[in-house]
Design an enzyme around this catalytic site. Structure first.
Site, PDB file in Angstrom:
ATOM      1  N   HIS A   1       0.833  -1.198   0.000  1.00  0.00           N
ATOM      2  CA  HIS A   1       0.000   0.000   0.000  1.00  0.00           C
ATOM      3  C   HIS A   1       0.875   1.260   0.000  1.00  0.00           C
ATOM      4  O   HIS A   1       1.595   1.532   0.959  1.00  0.00           O
ATOM      5  CB  HIS A   1      -0.899  -0.028   1.234  1.00  0.00           C
TER       6      HIS A   1
ATOM      7  N   HIS B   1      -1.503  10.584  -2.716  1.00  0.00           N
ATOM      8  CA  HIS B   1      -2.733  10.139  -2.082  1.00  0.00           C
ATOM      9  C   HIS B   1      -3.674  11.309  -1.789  1.00  0.00           C
ATOM     10  O   HIS B   1      -4.855  11.263  -2.099  1.00  0.00           O
ATOM     11  CB  HIS B   1      -2.444   9.399  -0.780  1.00  0.00           C
TER      12      HIS B   1
END
Length: 244
Positions: free
Chosen positions: A11, A53
């Protein structure tokens, strides 16, 4: 015959040990035995796809600079001053090509983002078959299939875009949050021919997204998850090897 064990999906790369979404996190994830690296995709102010992100740099660089208002080179410079990373997506493609598949968490909801991703793949020579294209809006599925027919489509379903909306579009790769990934839910999706990847941590837990202990990984493996998104891919690999 025993089922295939789940993929370990790093991730934001090996973000437990390197700056998230960085080349160092990519390299560390590969060294740790990850099967795939996840990264986040946004469109910078100059139209360049970048790996970020957040919509702004407040968290990673303590600057309230909006990604979609700022040129890619400026974003990279500001992030670097704080020891963080915002890469052009093309740079990540070049670094990952021939080494590891990628999962793209596409934050943008406009169809033009698909064309931009396709262009970056062509430019860098990254094989679209090595891409899982994570979409948040079922309305983008047809565009993605038309422009990137060999890429896998991943449903990033949420409260406003339930799993059913993606299933209606024929999407068979589904992301669940850890809180929702019980054995019955996973089995029901498997019964519909779906593959299920699970993001650890996040809402419904007391952990940041991607954070987990090995006990959580054992539980998700036992529940039948086909992929596990984790910040520490080395720990994920340990859990999978122990469960083999």
């Amino acid at each position: 015959m025993s089922r295939r064990l789940p993929q370990i999906i790093a991730h934001r790369g090996d973000s437990a040990h390197a700056p998230e979404n960085s080349l160092a996190a990519l390299d560390s994830a590969i060294a740790a035995g990850a099967d795939r690296v996840e990264c986040d995709v946004r469109i910078a102010g100059d139209g360049v796809l970048v790996v970020s992100h957040d919509a702004d740099l407040s968290r990673i660089a303590r600057r309230s600079v909006l990604v979609d208002d700022t040129p890619a080179e400026e974003l990279a410079r500001i992030a670097a001053t704080a020891g963080a990373s915002i890469l052009p997506l093309a740079t990540l493609f070049e670094a990952a090509a021939g080494r590891i598949p990628l999962m793209l968490d596409v934050k943008s909801l406009i169809p033009a983002v698909i064309e931009k991703i396709a262009g970056a793949l062509t430019k860098t020579g990254f094989d679209p078959r090595q891409i899982a294209l994570g979409l948040r809006d079922p309305a983008l599925v047809a565009t993605a299939r038309n422009r990137l027919p060999t890429a896998r489509i991943l449903a990033l379903n949420g409260s406003t875009t339930p799993v059913e909306a993606f299933l209606a579009e024929g999407v068979e790769l589904i992301r669940l949050w850890e809180r929702d990934a019980d054995a019955a839910t996973v089995a029901a999706l498997h019964a519909q021919g779906c593959t299920v990847w699970v993001t650890t941590g996040g809402a419904g837990t007391d952990r940041e997204v991607g954070d987990c202990g090995i006990d959580v990984l054992y539980r998700l493996i036992a529940a039948g998850a086909d992929g596990l998104l984790v910040n520490n891919p080395g720990l994920g690999r340990q859990a999978v090897l122990s469960a083999a």
